[in-house]
Design a protein around this motif. Sequence first.
Motif, PDB file in Angstrom:
ATOM      1  N   CYS A 218      18.981 -33.439  33.359  1.00 44.61           N
ATOM      2  CA  CYS A 218      19.702 -34.234  34.349  1.00 44.61           C
ATOM      3  C   CYS A 218      20.636 -33.343  35.169  1.00 44.61           C
ATOM      4  O   CYS A 218      20.793 -32.149  34.890  1.00 44.61           O
ATOM      5  CB  CYS A 218      20.517 -35.330  33.651  1.00 44.61           C
ATOM      6  N   HIS A 219      21.252 -33.947  36.170  1.00 46.80           N
ATOM      7  CA  HIS A 219      22.216 -33.235  37.011  1.00 46.80           C
ATOM      8  C   HIS A 219      23.371 -32.708  36.161  1.00 46.80           C
ATOM      9  O   HIS A 219      23.986 -33.456  35.388  1.00 46.80           O
ATOM     10  CB  HIS A 219      22.745 -34.185  38.082  1.00 46.80           C
ATOM     11  N   GLU A 220      23.642 -31.415  36.289  1.00 46.16           N
ATOM     12  CA  GLU A 220      24.720 -30.775  35.544  1.00 46.16           C
ATOM     13  C   GLU A 220      25.596 -29.986  36.515  1.00 46.16           C
ATOM     14  O   GLU A 220      25.253 -28.875  36.906  1.00 46.16           O
ATOM     15  CB  GLU A 220      24.162 -29.835  34.478  1.00 46.16           C
ATOM     16  N   PRO A 221      26.740 -30.526  36.915  1.00 52.34           N
ATOM     17  CA  PRO A 221      27.650 -29.792  37.807  1.00 52.34           C
ATOM     18  C   PRO A 221      28.177 -28.532  37.132  1.00 52.34           C
ATOM     19  O   PRO A 221      28.047 -28.338  35.921  1.00 52.34           O
ATOM     20  CB  PRO A 221      28.776 -30.799  38.065  1.00 52.34           C
ATOM     21  N   ALA A 222      28.804 -27.697  37.927  1.00 51.51           N
ATOM     22  CA  ALA A 222      29.303 -26.419  37.412  1.00 51.51           C
ATOM     23  C   ALA A 222      30.314 -26.622  36.294  1.00 51.51           C
ATOM     24  O   ALA A 222      30.334 -25.853  35.325  1.00 51.51           O
ATOM     25  CB  ALA A 222      29.935 -25.620  38.558  1.00 51.51           C
ATOM     26  N   TRP A 223      31.142 -27.661  36.387  1.00 48.51           N
ATOM     27  CA  TRP A 223      32.158 -27.843  35.346  1.00 48.51           C
ATOM     28  C   TRP A 223      31.518 -28.203  34.008  1.00 48.51           C
ATOM     29  O   TRP A 223      32.077 -27.889  32.955  1.00 48.51           O
ATOM     30  CB  TRP A 223      33.181 -28.899  35.759  1.00 48.51           C
ATOM     31  N   VAL A 224      30.343 -28.847  34.042  1.00 44.30           N
ATOM     32  CA  VAL A 224      29.641 -29.150  32.793  1.00 44.30           C
ATOM     33  C   VAL A 224      29.140 -27.851  32.156  1.00 44.30           C
ATOM     34  O   VAL A 224      29.348 -27.596  30.968  1.00 44.30           O
ATOM     35  CB  VAL A 224      28.459 -30.109  33.046  1.00 44.30           C
ATOM     36  N   LYS A 225      28.470 -27.047  32.965  1.00 42.72           N
ATOM     37  CA  LYS A 225      27.930 -25.789  32.449  1.00 42.72           C
ATOM     38  C   LYS A 225      29.033 -24.855  31.988  1.00 42.72           C
ATOM     39  O   LYS A 225      28.832 -24.019  31.101  1.00 42.72           O
ATOM     40  CB  LYS A 225      27.068 -25.129  33.516  1.00 42.72           C
ATOM     41  N   GLY A 226      30.222 -24.985  32.595  1.00 39.49           N
ATOM     42  CA  GLY A 226      31.341 -24.140  32.202  1.00 39.49           C
ATOM     43  C   GLY A 226      32.097 -24.650  30.991  1.00 39.49           C
ATOM     44  O   GLY A 226      33.076 -24.033  30.564  1.00 39.49           O
ATOM     45  N   GLY A 227      31.680 -25.801  30.467  1.00 35.90           N
ATOM     46  CA  GLY A 227      32.305 -26.331  29.261  1.00 35.90           C
ATOM     47  C   GLY A 227      33.663 -26.970  29.495  1.00 35.90           C
ATOM     48  O   GLY A 227      34.427 -27.184  28.546  1.00 35.90           O
ATOM     49  N   GLN A 228      33.995 -27.300  30.747  1.00 32.58           N
ATOM     50  CA  GLN A 228      35.280 -27.936  31.028  1.00 32.58           C
ATOM     51  C   GLN A 228      35.261 -29.393  30.575  1.00 32.58           C
ATOM     52  O   GLN A 228      34.230 -30.058  30.591  1.00 32.58           O
ATOM     53  CB  GLN A 228      35.577 -27.875  32.525  1.00 32.58           C
ATOM     54  N   ARG A 229      36.427 -29.897  30.209  1.00 28.31           N
ATOM     55  CA  ARG A 229      36.556 -31.283  29.787  1.00 28.31           C
ATOM     56  C   ARG A 229      37.441 -32.020  30.782  1.00 28.31           C
ATOM     57  O   ARG A 229      38.495 -31.526  31.189  1.00 28.31           O
ATOM     58  CB  ARG A 229      37.146 -31.366  28.374  1.00 28.31           C
ATOM     59  N   ARG A 546      15.900 -38.298  34.464  1.00 27.32           N
ATOM     60  CA  ARG A 546      16.303 -36.943  34.874  1.00 27.32           C
ATOM     61  C   ARG A 546      16.048 -36.726  36.364  1.00 27.32           C
ATOM     62  O   ARG A 546      16.881 -36.135  37.074  1.00 27.32           O
ATOM     63  CB  ARG A 546      15.544 -35.901  34.052  1.00 27.32           C
ATOM     64  N   LEU A 547      14.907 -37.191  36.850  1.00 23.04           N
ATOM     65  CA  LEU A 547      14.564 -36.996  38.259  1.00 23.04           C
ATOM     66  C   LEU A 547      15.568 -37.698  39.168  1.00 23.04           C
ATOM     67  O   LEU A 547      16.081 -37.094  40.126  1.00 23.04           O
ATOM     68  CB  LEU A 547      13.149 -37.517  38.523  1.00 23.04           C
ATOM     69  N   GLU A 548      15.851 -38.965  38.896  1.00 28.74           N
ATOM     70  CA  GLU A 548      16.793 -39.695  39.749  1.00 28.74           C
ATOM     71  C   GLU A 548      18.204 -39.147  39.614  1.00 28.74           C
ATOM     72  O   GLU A 548      18.975 -39.151  40.583  1.00 28.74           O
ATOM     73  CB  GLU A 548      16.748 -41.187  39.421  1.00 28.74           C
ATOM     74  N   SER A 549      18.566 -38.645  38.432  1.00 30.84           N
ATOM     75  CA  SER A 549      19.881 -38.036  38.250  1.00 30.84           C
ATOM     76  C   SER A 549      20.046 -36.824  39.152  1.00 30.84           C
ATOM     77  O   SER A 549      21.072 -36.666  39.832  1.00 30.84           O
ATOM     78  CB  SER A 549      20.058 -37.638  36.778  1.00 30.84           C
ATOM     79  N   VAL A 550      19.036 -35.962  39.184  1.00 29.53           N
ATOM     80  CA  VAL A 550      19.101 -34.753  40.012  1.00 29.53           C
ATOM     81  C   VAL A 550      19.073 -35.113  41.488  1.00 29.53           C
ATOM     82  O   VAL A 550      19.845 -34.565  42.288  1.00 29.53           O
ATOM     83  CB  VAL A 550      17.951 -33.801  39.638  1.00 29.53           C
TER      84      VAL A 550
END
Length: 595
Positions: A218-229, A546-550
């Motif tokens: 699914c869509h994962e913004p940079a803050w998700v990949k960076g482990g930010q909460r 996943r497709l619609e999320s992206v």
Amino acid sequence: MTPSASPIAIDPDFAALRRGCAQLSGTEVDDLNELLALHGIASEYIEYSGKVAQIPLADRVDILELKGVRLFVGERLDHAALSAQSLALTQDPWRSLLPPVAVLSPGGRETVDLHFSETDLEMRWQWTIDCEDGRRLTQDFLPQDLSEIASLRLNNQRYSRRQLALAPLRDGSMPCGYHRLTLSRVAAPGAALADSLAHPRSAIPLPAIPLIIAPARCHEPAWVKGGQRLWGFSVQLYGLRSPRNWGIGDLGDLQELIHLAAQQGASFLVLNPLHALDLQHPDNCSPYSPNDRRRLNPLYIDPTQEVDYRDAVALCDRAETERLQALQLRLQQRETINYRAVAEFKLAVLRKMFRHFRDSHLAMGSGRAALFEQFVAAQGESLQAFAADEAVRWPVLDGETSDPRFTLYTQWLAETQLQACQRLASALGMRIGLVRDLAVGGDGSGAEVLLNKDLFCTRASIGAPPDPLAPQGQNWGLPPLDPLHLQHSGYNHFIALLRTNMAHCGALRIDHVMALMRLWWCPRFPGRGVGAYVHYPVDDLFALLRLESVRNRCIVIGEDLGVVSPKVREYLEASAVFSNVLFYFEKYDGFNFRR
């Protein structure tokens, strides 16, 4: 909802079914179990205690009968009906070269299952993909070169199931999206490829099917990949109070709350489902029993933000203006929401606004009318059908025949105001902004179900299996989607649900996300069995999610509270879907909270 504790009279037909199942031979039970499995009806599940619970055969056969598959006449099993049903589900797919829809994903399912007869195997074929972006990809192949995974003999004809691997999927030249796949015979047996290409009329195209290519996550913004909460507020929009609303929280209040939340550093606002309700019965106000999950509740419109309101009110005489202001003040001052009074008041004002819009804009072809027409065109036939249904439900309004355009108008206002809320949240620096909520089902008498009767099993209901809280199980009064019909329709309704609910937000919460794998079906009306789990095409549904999320750049949160199969959480993690946990239960033991 939980069933009443008082005794419930057993339906005579179900009592006969139960007696009939008890009299079956071992072979008959095996044949029934095979058919039930083909329909995705489970024989057991892990209950709340962690133990495996067996579902009685009669309860599972009852689910088939709710789907319209009747196998018993009184207490007698109809062997002919059982055989016909089993043959249809096991043999019919072999007679179709292509499946009804193909959902693929790099790193996941990457091949399309094709069914060839012996004659077909000897011919040269060509696949053609019409991509969503207008490109056309094509390649010829020989079925004999494809991997065979199964075979079957029908009416003295051998059929072979082969896996077609599409090179553009593997090499990345075909983007994720919604495409069309067609197969054509391009030459007689033994003919050379050059001959077939020289004589294109020899191609015999077959009906195209949807070919859906989904991303791995699914869509994962940079803050998700960076482990930010991040943190934010959860709010029931209807419960917001303000000096300016009309007795119920609205999208104007939401804009004010966005300002306040952003000032505090919040990154999101979690909302209740905003789905359209049946406003003919405004006291049925649960956002989890909606009229249509693809549409918005017009009571959330803030009329004062619209030019049509200002223009329409300006046309009112002083007495009418004072009456409206007094009624608004009474609704504001109530400790609880008077849904009926709010609905009557707001809808009356919205109808005044629509009449002004109709006469001053639609009739004149103004620029504002053009924006409205663009919205209606973009929403497609489903919105038109919803508006027509609403007009039938409200045949006469204020002494005049209901105009379907009134519903189109209110949906336009609601969508526009919700879009403005999300844009405001983004402009103020909120990382996510709005978190919308998609309910697990719609009301059985609502537009979503009645306009799609072929997709829903209206004699059944979504619910929950028996547990100490509800020993007879739970019945939520929401008809389930039939997984077989959903698949054969190309998943169009499920895609529409995702697409409309991912609009104008940064994240979508999927209520009861377990429904993507299985749902507890039970009889909609009491007196029959307690129900059974029915399985859904989980790989396809998660791929579409996943497709619609992206595509919508929308984070997904799966509400996975309660009895959850471990397999569901595996799908959530693999697809980058957030899980729900409740602070109250986040403890190392019965007393100490996790850090």
